[in-house]
Enzyme design. Structure first.
Site, PDB file in Angstrom:
ATOM      1  N   ASP A 188      55.395  52.478  16.096  1.00  0.00           N
ATOM      2  CA  ASP A 188      55.743  51.378  15.196  1.00  0.00           C
ATOM      3  C   ASP A 188      55.580  52.010  13.593  1.00  0.00           C
ATOM      4  OD1 ASP A 188      55.217  48.728  14.864  1.00  0.00           O
ATOM      5  OD2 ASP A 188      54.021  49.898  13.990  1.00  0.00           O
ATOM      6  N   HIS A 206      58.161  55.662   9.521  1.00  0.00           N
ATOM      7  CA  HIS A 206      58.647  56.082   8.400  1.00  0.00           C
ATOM      8  C   HIS A 206      57.009  56.469   7.253  1.00  0.00           C
ATOM      9  CE1 HIS A 206      59.069  51.703   7.665  1.00  0.00           C
ATOM     10  NE2 HIS A 206      58.548  51.881   6.690  1.00  0.00           N
ATOM     11  N   ASP A 261      61.521  41.602  15.397  1.00  0.00           N
ATOM     12  CA  ASP A 261      61.170  40.462  14.361  1.00  0.00           C
ATOM     13  C   ASP A 261      62.408  40.429  13.251  1.00  0.00           C
ATOM     14  OD1 ASP A 261      62.208  43.725  14.294  1.00  0.00           O
ATOM     15  OD2 ASP A 261      60.722  44.018  13.006  1.00  0.00           O
TER      16      ASP A 261
END
Length: 1542
Positions: free
Chosen positions: A379, A382, A504
């Site tokens: 999760d 980045h 999401d």
């Protein structure tokens, strides 16, 4: 597999991604209450294992490493795990700004008189105007940027009046008074500015010692009268110093205002935003950036600064490699972070020691998840520090080595995506179809995320049919592969996990229309990568579910609901395509239609989808153009349309939600601030979060929208299908869209296959039936399958052994291998691995037949059968007429699947290339009948290829040609008697680059050794019978032609330019002797030996017709090859007794009679050494000698001296040479001739000829070089004397002992000072040379030793080397550093002092060794010119007409001798460092790596050889022969030496 959101204990926001306790599973997962953590973990594992074992479903979960819940209890004990004002003091200004915004939000009505509710842009601008003018200035933000001017002035004042302080008047020499104010400020800033970087106001200060020295110099320069006057100047300078910081401040304030305004607009004004209620403590103007830990018993002893923790968030288009909470970032201050108020960002530092507790805590959390789940989704990957993620993944993989890792990256850069993937070992990156804003973008994504063009020649190994890898899938096309398949590990775009929608992101109903649910899913299912979906998508759940607030459960749907029946078929077909390797894909988009054709690369059957998207309710009338499938048939696999009855979504203004006001510790926030709450939407029509909540409450459970799905697996009304004949047996299947029925939200899928391929449609019927059965839908049975007759494709499969689909996959994998893998042999000793009939077609071919089938330059072809190399329009002529020419061209374009290449266009346009391949072999059969089998094998298969659709021709032509090419390679290498060259094809672990390189070099023997019509080894029939392998072939002129070794191709292919004495015998040991082609080697030794004249071997053989004797070294190279042949050939020294018929009458002294070696040799009347016509039988071949006698003659005539003028001297022989140049002389220097002269050393030549390999004769009248040799090298050439020593050593130690039956001479008769005969034994000569060499050739390292050697100190340019010549007419040339010393070291290492040799080799290594060859002259030499251009017609004498041929350009063959010498002196000779031997071997391997890359890369070397030379630094030289015999021959010898070291 199933992806679970985090199942850990959640924080007070209730978001699964805001984890309260990473080491605890959430209690509400379990029915039982009061379970211990071990019990909970056990129960969850049992459940997940059951799902895996019973349903075959893996479980994966998110791991959240970047943040923790804002109310995690352990934060109070370990606030150092977060970014607070102690661990990150640079955030203080951002924190104070955040506090100011909170205060303003609370006081907006009471203090500032503004309404707290903001709904319009006008209201927002009034609020922001007040914030800008009345609120923000209170912060005095500039104080965090600048130097406190007044404080610094007072400090300087105190310093200046302190009687104990003295300024450093040596610090500044510059005239400060003459500088501008800006320059003064820059100088002071550079020298005196100090920044505490503690986050406090006025952290920047000026070093007082620097300031004092600065103003002291300034006062002197400006004649300032007193302290106050100085301080006035200093204050002005400080203000100028601060100017750049005020500019930074102003830019940051501007960003603050823009970002606060933008975020407030989204939160309260924008229609697609949450439109929050009035400003207050819980709903401030902007998201809060900091969590304020409460004061309690745990935190009582903590400093207040430790309790202010930075929240996590994200930034638009941020650099993922930059920590936006780090000291180099202003993101928090500039309000660039979209903060998640329920998540505190974690601070790991650079290593575990920086935050031991946090690293340990997260390691345990990671181990726990790895014990439970088969995979991780990282999760917020980045923003997770890469070194942290890498460490924690290592921890996880110690628990679960097979961990599947995927992530969703928002780097905005594929390069950075690859960096994350490679460093973290990410298996897949999440990509989402819902990110496409129109059908064109959706088609682009589908094409991008996997697969390769239809008709590709290679097969990506990551898409192997699972059955081949041993996974049982019930495939009827593939089986488990018994042998290992070597594949390349290649860099590629990251593997995609392509989602039709994620958990999401908004649904089709929200972003497009609900009708797009089906075509969007179908397009995703046709992609050639992993696919996924979100729960509820197939049931058409209308909205994105809020993982924070959603409390309902899913309703179990009926099998026919939503798109479930169609999705079942789509998933089954996707699975089949993935398992069996349908990797070729064609994607086309027109209007709102997308067509996707997935095709199998071997069987060419496939699935064609036509989908009509429904991005908008309105759609045009344009439809997809008709689809034409040539010689392919189709049947309907699935046809379906979706109609959704979507209820209107209410758009009321939501009430203010105060449900989070129950805990004062929770920071002010709103649902959109929660991590993973609905994010910013790009679509203004999307319903907002509160609207969706209201809509959900009406339904009471999570259900899909009412919908109708029309569905069939047998019939379709969406499209019409017809067949159109197009000539002969060819036809087109035409698929036309039916506009009246193919409405948006519809899809149709067809099964496609090539007519006559013999594929059984029943396989497809079974797949669809299974899918329909799973869906629970009753469906009519598909129409029965009608058997069809086998067509050309099926016949071709049978002839190529491709009926076993595994074989086709394996061949395509091999076509895609890199240059090293592609060079490995495809076939070996197992007949079952060969295409049918191919082994039999090549197993009887010999040297000459392989030469014809594989190679033949265009000039050779023209010279033999009147044809040339195949010329490809737009590409040019192929390097060879044989299969190597095609392989060199095909390999690189096959590897890259360059389907638009001119070669493939030529193949699609007509049969010319196919006819050429087999036709040329038919012409050669009159000379080489054994080629008939290969010609028939090719003809039969290429005939079938011509009958295929044009799109298939490139692929199958390539497979046929490459199979035959590989068969010939195997035959050539296995035919080579030298077994060290043959490596097993596809052995247990493949082959090494050394093995394929050695084989490639060894193949040069077949490449360069062949017959041509215009020349051979003899002018006619050799009287002592045929020599060499195979029978002689009669040329068009009626003359028998023996095969001869070409010096290189294509420049030295035919006529008198083909066969060169020096080149042949430098190449011979590597190409013909070491490789075991002894008959061919022997033929050349005999042929050149037969032309011995003047004690010399000709440089140009010219088949013995008009040989030229201008080479002083060729005889020594011939003699060296005799010694190598005797050492390595089976007959050994018995070769010395072989009789040779002499082309020219020898001197009476050397005629085979009792007078041999006794008669005088100065009788001009004996007719010896004269040219004679080959037809004159009284002189041509009238005399015979043994090889031993020829060797003795060479040695003795050099010992006695030879002087002659070349036959036919003049312009017809050499247009450029001066008359003096035709005078040839060679002799041996003896110590009685002159005191101190070289003793036993061979000398020769003159200023006007060039008798060694450095033989460039100037011929530019314009530059004044005509008749001037660039490198005469007269005197004693170092390599000639090395070869002399090698020959003498052999005579003394081998020939005169083991070969005494044929070697009858103890020594030579020379002329003494009185010109009388004097006997010198071979042993004495050997010793004289040994004693004399170092003294005359070595240049000492220490000038103090010059007197010990025969050196002219003033001429020495480099020391510690060996001279290139001794006694040159241009004396400076003796001292030029050239590579020839390496030749002498390699052939006669005993001649050298080992330590001096090693020292000289180190200098050579540093100065002369280039990427592929050796510089022919020291780059420091005045004459050095590294680039060779023979066409240069300028006036620069150094380069005109290629005058610098040997004055710098880097020659490849001599590097071989350097490497041999290097290996000897650094790994074998006395005194070498034994411990360093591996390093020296590694060095040699590094050097030849470049040669491996060159010869194996068909792009740089389509001639499949090593070049003659390169320009400086290995640059390409257009005038260099691209494949040269001595270059590859020497590399074979080097590889043999290397192998002997192992």
């Amino acid at each position: 597999m199933v992806h679970f959101a985090p199942l850990n204990a959640r924080g007070q926001s209730n978001s699964p991604y805001s984890i309260y306790d990473q080491l605890a599973l959430s209690d509400d997962l379990f029915r039982e209450k009061g379970l211990s953590e071990d019990e909970k973990e056990k129960k969850l594992k049992e459940t997940l294992d059951l799902v895996r074992s019973r349903n075959g479903i893996l479980s994966v979960t998110d791991v959240v490493w970047n943040h923790t819940a804002c109310n995690s209890a352990w934060l109070e004990e370990h606030p150092e795990a977060a970014y607070n004002l102690v661990t990150a003091p640079h955030l203080r200004s951002a924190y104070e700004l955040d506090d100011l915004l909170l205060e303003f939000s609370v006081d907006i009505e009471k203090v500032y008189g503004l309404p707290p509710k903001i709904r319009t842009e006008e209201q927002l601008q009034k609020v922001m105007s007040t914030f800008k003018d009345a609120v923000l200035p209170k912060l005095r933000l500039w104080e965090f940027y600048v130097v406190d001017v007044e404080k610094s002035v007072e400090e300087l004042r105190a310093t200046m009046i302190d009687p104990l302080r003295r300024a450093d008047d040596s610090k500044y020499q510059v005239h400060i008074g003459a500088l501008s104010l800006k320059d003064r400020a820059d100088l002071l800033r550079k020298d005196g500015l100090r920044d505490a970087r503690d986050g406090m106001r006025y952290s920047k200060t000026i070093d007082m010692d620097v300031a004092f020295a600065f103003v002291d110099k300034l006062a002197k320069d400006c004649n300032l009268p007193d302290v106050e006057a100085v301080l006035v100047y200093y204050r002005a300078v400080l203000n100028e110093v601060n100017l750049v910081y005020y500019e930074d401040h102003d830019a940051d304030v501007k960003a603050v205002l823009e970002n606060v305004t933008s975020r407030a607009r989204y939160l309260r004004v924008d229609a697609h935003g949450p439109r929050l209620g009035p400003l207050c403590q819980m709903h401030p103007l902007n998201d809060t950036y900091f969590t304020r830990l409460p004061r309690n018993e745990t935190t009582a002893k903590r400093h207040a600064d430790e309790l202010m923790l930075a929240n996590n968030g994200w930034i638009w288009n941020a650099d993922p490699l930059l920590n936006f909470a780090g000291p180099e970032s202003k993101a928090y201050l500039r309000r660039e972070v979209i903060a998640w108020g329920d998540c505190v960002k974690l601070r790991y530092g650079d290593k575990p020691e920086d935050n031991k507790w946090l690293w340990s805590h997260q390691e345990e959390y990671t181990r726990k998840m790895a014990r439970l789940f088969a995979g991780f989704r990282i999760d917020n990957c980045h923003s997770t520090p890469m070194h942290v993620a890498a460490h924690l993944l290592d921890v996880a993989r110690t628990v679960n080595p097979d961990l599947y890792v995927f992530a969703e990256l928002f780097t905005g850069s594929e390069e950075k995506d690859i960096m994350f993937v490679s460093k973290l070992g990410i298996n897949s990156l999440i990509r989402e179809a819902m990110n496409a804003w129109d059908p064109h973008e959706l088609s682009r994504l589908t094409h991008r995320f996997g697969g390769q063009p239809v008709g590709s020649l290679t097969f990506p190994p990551e898409h192997f049919p699972l059955e081949m890898l041993g996974h049982f899938t019930g495939s009827q096309s593939f089986s488990a592969h018994e042998d290992e398949i070597i594949v390349d590990v290649k860099g590629s775009s990251p593997h995609a996990l392509f989602m039709d929608c994620t958990h999401d992101n908004e649904t089709p109903h929200q972003r497009r229309t609900a009708d797009d649910t089906l075509p969007n899913a179908a397009v995703v299912a046709m992609s050639s990568c992993a696919i996924g979906s979100v729960k509820g998508y197939d049931e058409i759940v209308p909205e994105l579910l809020d993982v924070v607030t959603e409390k309902r459960k899913y309703r179990v749907p009926e099998p026919f609901e939503g798109i479930l029946p169609a999705k079942s078929v789509l998933n089954h077909i996707h699975l089949k395509m993935a398992r069996e390797g349908y990797v070729e894909i064609h994607v086309h988009q027109e209007h709102d239609f997308i067509s996707i054709h997935r095709v199998h690369p071997v069987s060419h059957d496939g699935y064609l989808l036509i989908a009509r998207n429904a991005f908008q309710k309105e759609h045009g009338k344009d439809v997809h153009s008709p689809i034409y499938l040539r010689n392919q048939r189709v049947r309907v696999t699935m046809s379906s349309s979706l109609t959704v009855q979507a209820a209107p979504v209410p758009h009321e203004e939501p009430p203010v939600d105060h449900e989070h006001e129950t805990d004062s510790m929770l920071p002010p926030q709103s649902p959109v601030q929660m991590y993973h709450a609905p994010s910013d939407s790009e679509f203004p029509t999307a319903p907002n979060a509160e609207d969706l909540k209201m809509y959900r409450r009406i339904l009471g459970s999570i259900s899909g929208l009412p919908s109708l799905l029309s569905f069939s697996t047998a019939l379709t009304t969406h499209a019409n299908i017809r067949e159109e004949p197009i000539g002969g047996e060819d036809f087109n299947t035409v698929i036309s869209v039916n506009p009246g029925h193919f409405k948006p939200g519809s899809v149709v899928m067809f099964r496609t296959w090539v007519a006559g391929s013999g594929l059984d449609e029943a396989q497809e019927v079974n797949v669809v039936a299974e899918a329909v059965e799973c869906s629970g839908v009753t469906e009519a049975k598909p129409r029965p399958v009608t058997p069809v007759d086998a067509g050309p494709l099926q016949h071709l499969w049978r002839l190529m052994g491709l009926e076993d689909r595994n074989v086709g996959i394996e061949l395509m994998v091999k076509l895609g291998l890199d240059i090293f893998g592609a060079a490995a042999l495809w076939f070996g000793t197992q007949p079952g691995k060969w295409p049918p009939g191919l082994q039999q077609a090549v197993e009887q071919l010999d040297l000459m037949e392989i030469n014809v089938a594989l190679y033949r330059a265009g000039q050779e072809e023209q010279d033999s059968i009147g044809d040339g190399a195949y010329d490809v329009p737009g590409f040019g002529s192929l390097a060879y007429c044989g299969l190597q020419g095609f392989a060199s061209a095909l390999q690189p374009i096959a590897r890259t699947n360059d389907l638009g290449h001119p070669i493939f266009s030529n193949l699609r346009n007509g049969p010319w290339m196919l006819d050429y391949v087999s036709g040329r072999l038919k012409k050669y059969q009159q000379y080489y009948p054994a080629l008939a089998g290969l010609q028939k094998w090719l003809e039969d298969r290429l005939h079938l290829v011509k009958q295929l659709s044009a799109s298939f021709v490139p692929k199958y032509f390539t497979l046929v040609v490459m199979a035959a090419y590989q068969a010939l390679k195997y035959r050539a290498i296995s035919f080579t008697p030298a077994k060290f060259i043959l490596a097993p094809a596809g052995g247990k672990h493949g082959v090494t680059s050394a093995e394929v390189f050695l084989q490639a070099c060894a193949l040069s023997a077949y490449q360069l050794y062949g017959r041509v019509g215009s020349t051979g080894l003899f002018p006619g029939k050799y009287p002592l019978g045929p020599v060499g392998p195979g029978p002689a072939v009669v040329s068009g002129e009626g003359k028998p032609r023996d095969p001869a070794l070409a010096a290189g191709l294509p420049f030295f292919a035919t006529a008198h330019m083909r066969c060169w004495g020096r080149d042949v015998f430098i190449a011979l040991p590597g190409l013909l002797i070491l490789t075991g082609h002894f008959e061919a080697a022997k033929a050349h030794l005999i042929a050149f030996g037969s032309t011995l004249r003047h004690g010399l071997i000709p440089n140009l053989l010219d088949q013995g017709w008009m040989p030229r004797y201008n080479a002083r070294d060729a005889a020594w190279w011939w003699l060296w090859c005799v010694t190598e042949y005797c050492r390595l050939a089976p007959e050994g020294l018995a070769f010395l007794g072989t009789e040779v018929a002499r082309r020219f009458t020898p001197k009476r002294r050397y005629r085979q009679s009792p007078e041999f070696g006794v008669a005088p040799d100065d009788d001009a009347s004996d007719g010896g050494d004269s040219w004679s016509d080959p037809e004159d039988k009284s002189k041509s071949y009238a005399y015979k000698n043994t090889i031993a006698e020829l060797c003795h003659e060479v040695l003795e005539r050099h010992a006695r001296g030879v002087w002659f003028r070349e036959f036919n001297a003049g312009p017809k022989l050499d247009h450029a040479m001066r008359s003096e140049g035709f005078d040839v002389g060679v002799r041996t220097n003896w110590d009685w001739e002159k005191k101190g002269a070289p003793d036993g050393i061979v000398l020769g030549g003159n200023r006007w000829n060039c008798g060694t390999w450095m033989d460039k004769m100037g011929d530019s009248e314009k530059a004044g070089t005509k008749g001037v040799p660039a490198t005469p090298r007269d005197g004693a050439a170092v390599e000639i004397n090395g070869l002399l020593k090698s020959s003498l050593q052999w005579v003394v130690t081998e020939a005169s002992k083991g070969g005494k039956t044929w070697w009858k001479w103890k020594g030579v008769a020379v002329k003494d000072a009185n010109r009388d005969d004097k006997f010198i034994s071979y042993e004495e000569w050997n010793n004289r040379l040994q004693k004399s060499f170092e003294h005359h050739f070595y240049v000492p390292s220490d000038p103090a030793d010059d007197a010990k050697y025969a050196v002219a100190t003033k001429l020495i340019a480099r020391r510690g080397i060996y001279k290139d010549t001794v006694g040159a007419s241009l004396d400076f040339m003796d001292y030029q550093l050239r590579p020839n010393i390496c030749i002498a070291m390699a052939v006669a290492p005993e001649l050298f002092d080992p330590e001096r040799a090693r020292g000289a080799l180190q200098i050579v290594k540093q100065v002369l060794v280039g990427p592929l060859g050796m510089k022919t002259l020291d780059p420091k030499d005045w004459a050095y010119r590294g680039d060779y251009d023979n066409s240069n017609d300028g006036t620069d004498s150094a380069v005109a007409h290629g005058f610098n041929y040997h004055q710098g350009p880097e020659w490849v063959w001599v590097l071989g001798f350097y490497l041999q010498a290097y290996l000897h002196f650094f790994t074998k000779s006395p005194g070498c460092d034994k411990s360093a031997i591996p390093a020296h071997i590694q060095y040699v391997n590094r050097v030849i790596l470049r040669h491996k890359l060159h010869i194996l890369d068909a792009v740089s070397s389509p001639w499949a050889g090593l070049p003659e030379l390169t320009n400086k630094n290995g640059e390409y030289c257009r005038d260099s022969c691209p494949t040269q015999a001595w270059s590859t021959g020497m590399m074979v010898a080097v590889m043999k030496d290397l192998i002997s070291q192992v």
